[in-house]
Design a protein around this motif. Sequence first.
Motif, PDB file in Angstrom:
ATOM      1  N   ASN A  28       0.867  -1.259   0.110  1.00  0.00           N
ATOM      2  CA  ASN A  28      -0.100  -0.070  -0.029  1.00  0.00           C
ATOM      3  C   ASN A  28       0.708   1.357  -0.040  1.00  0.00           C
ATOM      4  O   ASN A  28       2.051   1.234   0.217  1.00  0.00           O
ATOM      5  CB  ASN A  28      -0.976  -0.017   1.141  1.00  0.00           C
ATOM      6  CG  ASN A  28      -0.242  -0.045   2.227  1.00  0.00           C
ATOM      7  OD1 ASN A  28       0.861   0.398   2.645  1.00  0.00           O
ATOM      8  ND2 ASN A  28      -0.767  -0.432   3.584  1.00  0.00           N
ATOM      9  N   PHE A  29       0.302   2.512  -0.624  1.00  0.00           N
ATOM     10  CA  PHE A  29       0.961   3.672  -0.450  1.00  0.00           C
ATOM     11  C   PHE A  29      -0.032   4.675  -0.247  1.00  0.00           C
ATOM     12  O   PHE A  29      -1.297   4.529  -0.516  1.00  0.00           O
ATOM     13  CB  PHE A  29       1.909   3.608  -1.780  1.00  0.00           C
ATOM     14  CG  PHE A  29       0.800   3.744  -3.094  1.00  0.00           C
ATOM     15  CD1 PHE A  29       0.363   4.807  -3.476  1.00  0.00           C
ATOM     16  CD2 PHE A  29       0.631   2.614  -3.504  1.00  0.00           C
ATOM     17  CE1 PHE A  29      -0.544   4.833  -4.674  1.00  0.00           C
ATOM     18  CE2 PHE A  29      -0.225   2.162  -4.729  1.00  0.00           C
ATOM     19  CZ  PHE A  29      -0.857   3.530  -5.347  1.00  0.00           C
ATOM     20  N   PRO A  30       0.376   5.771   0.338  1.00  0.00           N
ATOM     21  CA  PRO A  30      -0.601   7.110   0.602  1.00  0.00           C
ATOM     22  C   PRO A  30      -0.498   7.994  -0.544  1.00  0.00           C
ATOM     23  O   PRO A  30       0.271   7.675  -1.578  1.00  0.00           O
ATOM     24  CB  PRO A  30       0.163   7.742   1.835  1.00  0.00           C
ATOM     25  CG  PRO A  30       1.606   7.540   1.633  1.00  0.00           C
ATOM     26  CD  PRO A  30       1.700   5.939   0.990  1.00  0.00           C
ATOM     27  N   PHE A  37      -3.935   7.807   7.276  1.00  0.00           N
ATOM     28  CA  PHE A  37      -4.392   6.593   7.319  1.00  0.00           C
ATOM     29  C   PHE A  37      -5.136   6.049   6.172  1.00  0.00           C
ATOM     30  O   PHE A  37      -5.509   4.678   6.299  1.00  0.00           O
ATOM     31  CB  PHE A  37      -5.300   6.303   8.857  1.00  0.00           C
ATOM     32  CG  PHE A  37      -6.562   7.372   8.540  1.00  0.00           C
ATOM     33  CD1 PHE A  37      -7.682   6.967   7.807  1.00  0.00           C
ATOM     34  CD2 PHE A  37      -6.642   8.887   9.091  1.00  0.00           C
ATOM     35  CE1 PHE A  37      -8.869   7.923   7.885  1.00  0.00           C
ATOM     36  CE2 PHE A  37      -7.342   9.696   8.947  1.00  0.00           C
ATOM     37  CZ  PHE A  37      -8.728   9.014   8.278  1.00  0.00           C
ATOM     38  N   LEU A  38      -5.258   6.716   5.184  1.00  0.00           N
ATOM     39  CA  LEU A  38      -5.809   6.514   3.949  1.00  0.00           C
ATOM     40  C   LEU A  38      -4.709   5.875   3.134  1.00  0.00           C
ATOM     41  O   LEU A  38      -4.054   6.597   2.492  1.00  0.00           O
ATOM     42  CB  LEU A  38      -6.780   7.467   3.234  1.00  0.00           C
ATOM     43  CG  LEU A  38      -7.927   7.903   4.071  1.00  0.00           C
ATOM     44  CD1 LEU A  38      -8.424   9.126   3.323  1.00  0.00           C
ATOM     45  CD2 LEU A  38      -8.923   6.933   4.152  1.00  0.00           C
ATOM     46  N   GLY A  83      -9.133  -0.273  11.122  1.00  0.00           N
ATOM     47  CA  GLY A  83      -8.797  -0.164   9.814  1.00  0.00           C
ATOM     48  C   GLY A  83      -9.152  -1.195   8.907  1.00  0.00           C
ATOM     49  O   GLY A  83      -9.540  -1.206   7.865  1.00  0.00           O
ATOM     50  N   HIS A  84      -8.839  -2.793   9.523  1.00  0.00           N
ATOM     51  CA  HIS A  84      -9.346  -3.857   8.593  1.00  0.00           C
ATOM     52  C   HIS A  84     -10.818  -4.013   8.521  1.00  0.00           C
ATOM     53  O   HIS A  84     -11.065  -4.450   7.456  1.00  0.00           O
ATOM     54  CB  HIS A  84      -8.631  -5.032   9.569  1.00  0.00           C
ATOM     55  CG  HIS A  84      -6.881  -4.864   9.620  1.00  0.00           C
ATOM     56  ND1 HIS A  84      -6.492  -4.554  10.751  1.00  0.00           N
ATOM     57  CD2 HIS A  84      -6.160  -5.314   8.575  1.00  0.00           C
ATOM     58  CE1 HIS A  84      -5.136  -4.660  10.358  1.00  0.00           C
ATOM     59  NE2 HIS A  84      -4.849  -5.040   9.240  1.00  0.00           N
ATOM     60  N   MET A  85     -11.590  -3.395   9.533  1.00  0.00           N
ATOM     61  CA  MET A  85     -13.193  -3.490   9.424  1.00  0.00           C
ATOM     62  C   MET A  85     -13.606  -2.688   8.198  1.00  0.00           C
ATOM     63  O   MET A  85     -14.033  -2.822   7.542  1.00  0.00           O
ATOM     64  CB  MET A  85     -13.568  -3.229  10.544  1.00  0.00           C
ATOM     65  CG  MET A  85     -13.340  -4.424  11.594  1.00  0.00           C
ATOM     66  SD  MET A  85     -14.452  -3.939  13.323  1.00  0.00           S
ATOM     67  CE  MET A  85     -13.435  -2.932  14.056  1.00  0.00           C
ATOM     68  N   ALA A  86     -12.646  -1.509   8.407  1.00  0.00           N
ATOM     69  CA  ALA A  86     -13.046  -0.404   7.405  1.00  0.00           C
ATOM     70  C   ALA A  86     -12.534  -0.977   5.892  1.00  0.00           C
ATOM     71  O   ALA A  86     -13.446  -0.666   4.867  1.00  0.00           O
ATOM     72  CB  ALA A  86     -12.242   0.994   7.721  1.00  0.00           C
ATOM     73  N   ILE A 157     -12.047  11.271   2.897  1.00  0.00           N
ATOM     74  CA  ILE A 157     -12.371  10.112   2.567  1.00  0.00           C
ATOM     75  C   ILE A 157     -13.300   9.950   1.169  1.00  0.00           C
ATOM     76  O   ILE A 157     -12.947   8.865   0.435  1.00  0.00           O
ATOM     77  CB  ILE A 157     -13.362   9.690   3.803  1.00  0.00           C
ATOM     78  CG1 ILE A 157     -12.512   9.521   5.088  1.00  0.00           C
ATOM     79  CG2 ILE A 157     -14.003   8.337   3.434  1.00  0.00           C
ATOM     80  CD1 ILE A 157     -12.859   9.256   6.406  1.00  0.00           C
ATOM     81  N   LEU A 158     -14.047  10.908   0.781  1.00  0.00           N
ATOM     82  CA  LEU A 158     -15.045  10.851  -0.294  1.00  0.00           C
ATOM     83  C   LEU A 158     -14.084  10.904  -1.560  1.00  0.00           C
ATOM     84  O   LEU A 158     -14.074  10.063  -2.237  1.00  0.00           O
ATOM     85  CB  LEU A 158     -16.055  11.842  -0.292  1.00  0.00           C
ATOM     86  CG  LEU A 158     -17.012  11.946  -1.463  1.00  0.00           C
ATOM     87  CD1 LEU A 158     -17.841  10.572  -1.697  1.00  0.00           C
ATOM     88  CD2 LEU A 158     -17.787  12.875  -1.431  1.00  0.00           C
ATOM     89  N   PRO A 159     -13.314  11.948  -1.576  1.00  0.00           N
ATOM     90  CA  PRO A 159     -12.502  11.857  -3.075  1.00  0.00           C
ATOM     91  C   PRO A 159     -11.416  10.956  -3.065  1.00  0.00           C
ATOM     92  O   PRO A 159     -11.240  10.301  -3.989  1.00  0.00           O
ATOM     93  CB  PRO A 159     -11.645  13.354  -2.780  1.00  0.00           C
ATOM     94  CG  PRO A 159     -12.095  13.785  -1.365  1.00  0.00           C
ATOM     95  CD  PRO A 159     -13.004  13.000  -0.924  1.00  0.00           C
ATOM     96  N   PHE A 160     -11.020  10.521  -1.968  1.00  0.00           N
ATOM     97  CA  PHE A 160      -9.841   9.351  -1.531  1.00  0.00           C
ATOM     98  C   PHE A 160     -10.533   7.978  -2.415  1.00  0.00           C
ATOM     99  O   PHE A 160     -10.032   7.304  -3.113  1.00  0.00           O
ATOM    100  CB  PHE A 160      -9.497   9.071  -0.375  1.00  0.00           C
ATOM    101  CG  PHE A 160      -8.580   7.864  -0.177  1.00  0.00           C
ATOM    102  CD1 PHE A 160      -7.213   7.898  -0.585  1.00  0.00           C
ATOM    103  CD2 PHE A 160      -9.164   6.514   0.145  1.00  0.00           C
ATOM    104  CE1 PHE A 160      -6.478   6.948  -0.353  1.00  0.00           C
ATOM    105  CE2 PHE A 160      -8.318   5.524   0.270  1.00  0.00           C
ATOM    106  CZ  PHE A 160      -7.021   5.698  -0.143  1.00  0.00           C
ATOM    107  N   ASN A 161     -11.971   7.583  -1.908  1.00  0.00           N
ATOM    108  CA  ASN A 161     -12.414   6.312  -2.407  1.00  0.00           C
ATOM    109  C   ASN A 161     -12.739   6.404  -3.801  1.00  0.00           C
ATOM    110  O   ASN A 161     -12.709   5.537  -4.722  1.00  0.00           O
ATOM    111  CB  ASN A 161     -13.664   6.155  -1.495  1.00  0.00           C
ATOM    112  CG  ASN A 161     -13.010   5.493  -0.419  1.00  0.00           C
ATOM    113  OD1 ASN A 161     -12.302   4.739  -0.175  1.00  0.00           O
ATOM    114  ND2 ASN A 161     -13.897   5.966   0.690  1.00  0.00           N
TER     115      ASN A 161
END
Length: 192
Positions: A28-30, A37-38, A83-86, A157-161
């Motif tokens: 993973n990478f930011p 955390f995203l 984080g894993h649940m998310a 969160i919204l734009p990241f997803n």
Amino acid sequence: MKNQKLKLRSFVTIAMLSSISFILMLLNFPLPWFPVFLQIDFSDVPALIAAITMGPMAGILVELFKNILDWIFSGTPTGVPVGHMANFATGILFILPVYYVYKKVPSLKGLIGGLIVGTIAMSVGMSLLNYVAFLPMYTYFLGWGTFDMKETIVLGILPFNIIKGIMLMVVAVLLFRTMKVWIENQRAQYLL
């Protein structure tokens, strides 16, 4: 006897795709300008392949096993796998719409339509789930204090997803073009 062989083969395939998904999750990478955390990873692609070829339960199992493996091997700063649940919820919100749209329209066009619907479902669903559950859990377990949750969701969160969904879409379409015959053969064995 044939049914038992198919069942064993599906277990082995789910285990293999879960392992690949776990390895991809480690890579993973930011993205710049987003909360730390995203993290972007492509671990939802094997789960998507499992769902498309073997059905939604196979995709859900791949999502579950990859998160359990990552929790065991990587741990979590809170001790609780928030984080894993998310990540599990994100994966399910992404792969299930793709599966159902692709089931109705089993073509590249159907896959792209499903990926668009999956990206929207993941983005909106995770915005709501983060507001209701995940951000409050992070706040409680990590002692983050007070912050503007609406701003974090709308600007982070919204734009990241949405970006994550677009990146997953590109990878999935490229893979589908190269694996189309294999995917159709697997669907014929498992789903028809």
